[in-house]
Design an enzyme around this catalytic site. Structure first.
Site, PDB file in Angstrom:
ATOM      1  N   GLU A  92      30.531  42.828  15.717  1.00  0.00           N
ATOM      2  CA  GLU A  92      30.232  42.221  14.414  1.00  0.00           C
ATOM      3  C   GLU A  92      28.734  42.224  14.121  1.00  0.00           C
ATOM      4  OE1 GLU A  92      32.983  42.039  13.262  1.00  0.00           O
ATOM      5  OE2 GLU A  92      34.417  41.257  14.709  1.00  0.00           O
TER       6      GLU A  92
ATOM      7  N   ARG B 246      21.249  48.464   9.515  1.00  0.00           N
ATOM      8  CA  ARG B 246      21.911  49.192   8.419  1.00  0.00           C
ATOM      9  C   ARG B 246      21.098  49.107   7.144  1.00  0.00           C
ATOM     10  NH1 ARG B 246      27.881  48.039   6.842  1.00  0.00           N
ATOM     11  NH2 ARG B 246      27.086  45.948   6.451  1.00  0.00           N
TER      12      ARG B 246
ATOM     13  N   GLY C 101      37.355  53.428  -4.615  1.00  0.00           N
ATOM     14  CA  GLY C 101      38.035  52.869  -5.773  1.00  0.00           C
ATOM     15  C   GLY C 101      38.144  53.814  -6.946  1.00  0.00           C
TER      16      GLY C 101
ATOM     17  N   ASP D 272      33.063  50.976   9.630  1.00  0.00           N
ATOM     18  CA  ASP D 272      34.231  51.078  10.491  1.00  0.00           C
ATOM     19  C   ASP D 272      34.796  52.486  10.361  1.00  0.00           C
ATOM     20  OD1 ASP D 272      34.194  48.449  11.416  1.00  0.00           O
ATOM     21  OD2 ASP D 272      35.417  47.722   9.750  1.00  0.00           O
TER      22      ASP D 272
ATOM     23  N   TRP E 279      26.945  41.076  10.635  1.00  0.00           N
ATOM     24  CA  TRP E 279      27.186  41.873   9.430  1.00  0.00           C
ATOM     25  C   TRP E 279      28.311  41.257   8.579  1.00  0.00           C
ATOM     26  CZ3 TRP E 279      29.816  47.361  10.001  1.00  0.00           C
ATOM     27  CH2 TRP E 279      31.059  47.244  10.604  1.00  0.00           C
TER      28      TRP E 279
ATOM     29  N   ASP F 180      38.190  39.370  16.788  1.00  0.00           N
ATOM     30  CA  ASP F 180      39.163  39.744  15.763  1.00  0.00           C
ATOM     31  C   ASP F 180      39.940  38.546  15.239  1.00  0.00           C
ATOM     32  OD1 ASP F 180      39.195  42.887  15.902  1.00  0.00           O
ATOM     33  OD2 ASP F 180      39.172  42.168  17.966  1.00  0.00           O
TER      34      ASP F 180
END
Length: 495
Positions: free
Chosen positions: A184, A230, A247, A323, A375, A433
């Site tokens: 994470e 990032r 999208g 991911d 993140w 998780d």
């Protein structure tokens, strides 16, 4: 290529929780089969097809590595791929023309996946992934066993989980990765000391942890451990909490199913349209959109690097991290987009490399203090330590305490399979998780049940030891190991 305008690093984070024997549908083992067939296998093929070194940095968590080598998981995955073919054949018998076309597409995809699986993956994923690393095609990242949120762990347990995870990589690939994907991107001051001791040279954080100054990597103050952040301006162009390329209207709609076959038959069409109003999916239109979006992304990266160079007076760095499952699972056309981007960026004058390659290119800034961060939502710890999961946090603290105290009370110079399984169940209970799924209300009931199950198994094993029932504890540990045995090398004496 002439002097590049700057450096781009793509980092992919490949992770799922430990899922064998832990439910199938709608949550459980099926996640692994979907992720492999829709994403992981396709992304590997994209990387290999580029046929060049230093393509990207690929994070493979120890949990995923273990599942891809687990005989039970591989057998069930083989069956799942074969059933994919059967579902496509059944769909071909439907009268709707667009479903017949979809059936043909799915049959070809399933057949190609089955051929690849049977020729390369069927007896374990480690040789495939290890070859990518040893050939210099990718830089592999490792991580702590079971993907715990490290900032909330007692230091002793955090160091243990990290050691187990790095040892796991050595067992599977023959080396320990130089870098890790900190689960994470979770960080608290002081973690870097454990990284130094474990031999970790670099790790990932999110951009806000360095106030958006992501144009270089930074050694954490007082160490040689380097943090890469990032670049959210670029990363969010693809995927953000609110928008991104997937999208777009022509892409395959993730949320609409033909429930009789399980396939997704329509395109996005419009974000607010009901499923029945959406147009049939056209693979050619989706591929064309992926190509156009790849061009847009390449232009954005180049513009960003030129702007950063002007701002800082030197070649700069952009790190985009996602991911892995975004590419293919959540976004069906994602692997096509990925292939186009990785081909076109060098053509646009951008150096494409790994995190290690970025350091070799000189993208290292001054020492920097890194604050507590992640993140997740708010870029703090709220997803894993917020009000919605206060009970899980409290339970996790009890699990950690029970593990450590039991190891202290019963540990000897000899390896103990009961304590090994106790540590395994504790790490399973502490997976990040479960809190994520509860906070995000994504299969929250499943997450709570999994966390509670593993916590209860910790308590049961410990209770048997304290009651003097050694033989019963050994029997239970052996039974649990059949279901929860990802890391045969895990040795509780390391605690």
């Amino acid at each position: 290529m002439s002097q590049p305008v700057g450096t781009f690093c793509l980092v992919l984070h490949t992770h799922l929780p430990w899922l064998p024997h832990a439910g199938t549908w709608p949550v459980g083992e099926e996640w692994t089969y979907q992720a492999f067939t829709a994403s992981w296998q396709r992304v590997v093929r994209v990387i290999e097809a580029l046929d060049r070194p230093d393509v990207l940095t690929l994070g493979i968590t120890p949990t995923v590595a273990a599942m891809l080598d687990d005989p039970y998981t591989l057998r069930e995955l083989h069956t799942w791929i074969a059933n994919w073919q059967l579902r496509a054949a059944e769909l071909a018998g439907r009268p709707e023309p667009h479903l017949k076309s979809l059936a043909s597409y799915e049959w070809r995809a399933a057949s190609a996946c089955l051929d690849d699986f049977e020729s390369r993956w069927m007896h374990g994923g480690s040789p495939v992934l290890g070859q990518l690393a040893s050939s210099g095609t990718v830089e592999l990242l490792g991580g702590p066993a079971m993907h715990p949120f490290q900032p909330l762990l007692p230091s002793r347990l955090q160091r243990f989980a990290l050691a187990v995870g790095l040892d796991d990589a050595r067992q599977r690939y023959g080396f320990a990765p130089a870098g890790i994907w900190a689960p994470e991107c979770g960080y608290r001051p002081g973690l870097e000391a454990s990284y130094v001791d474990a031999g970790v040279q670099r790790f990932l954080i999110d951009g806000p942890a360095v106030q958006g100054q992501t144009h270089a990597a930074y050694p954490v103050v007082g160490t040689d451990v380097v943090a890469f952040a990032r670049d959210l301006e670029v990363t969010y162009r693809v995927w953000s909490p609110k928008a991104g390329y997937p999208g777009s209207a022509p892409y395959r709609d993730f949320h609409t199913f033909d429930h009789a076959s399980g396939f997704r038959p329509v395109q996005v069409t419009g974000k607010h349209l009901p499923s029945e109003a959406k147009k049939p999916w056209d693979p050619a239109a989706g591929a064309a959109q992926a190509s156009a979006d790849a061009d847009d992304f390449v232009a954005r990266v180049r513009d960003r690097l030129v702007s950063l160079a002007d701002q800082h007076g030197q070649e700069s760095l952009v790190v985009a991290a996602y991911d892995t499952e975004l590419f293919g699972h959540w976004w069906h056309e994602g692997p096509q987009w990925l292939a186009a981007v990785l081909r076109r960026l060098p053509e646009a004058g951008v150096r494409v490399t790994t995190l290690g390659g970025a350091l070799a290119a000189g993208h290292l800034g001054p020492e920097r203090e890194i604050p507590a961060s992640s993140w997740g939502s708010g870029k703090d710890w709220r997803v894993w330590d917020g009000e919605q999961v206060a009970d899980l946090v409290a339970d996790n603290a009890k699990v950690a305490d029970r593990l450590l105290s039991t190891v202290d009370d019963f540990g000897t110079a000899d390896r103990d399979p009961v304590l090994d399984q106790l540590a395994t169940e504790a790490l399973l209970a502490l997976s990040s998780d479960w809190a994520f799924m509860v906070t995000k209300d994504s299969a929250a009931h499943y997450a709570r049940c999994r966390a509670a199950k593993h916590a209860a198994q910790v308590a049961e094993l410990a209770d048997l030891l304290y009651a003097g029932h050694r033989r019963a504890a050994e029997t239970l540990a052996a039974q649990l190991r059949v279901v929860d045995g990802p890391f045969a090398h895990l040795d509780a004496r390391q605690l």
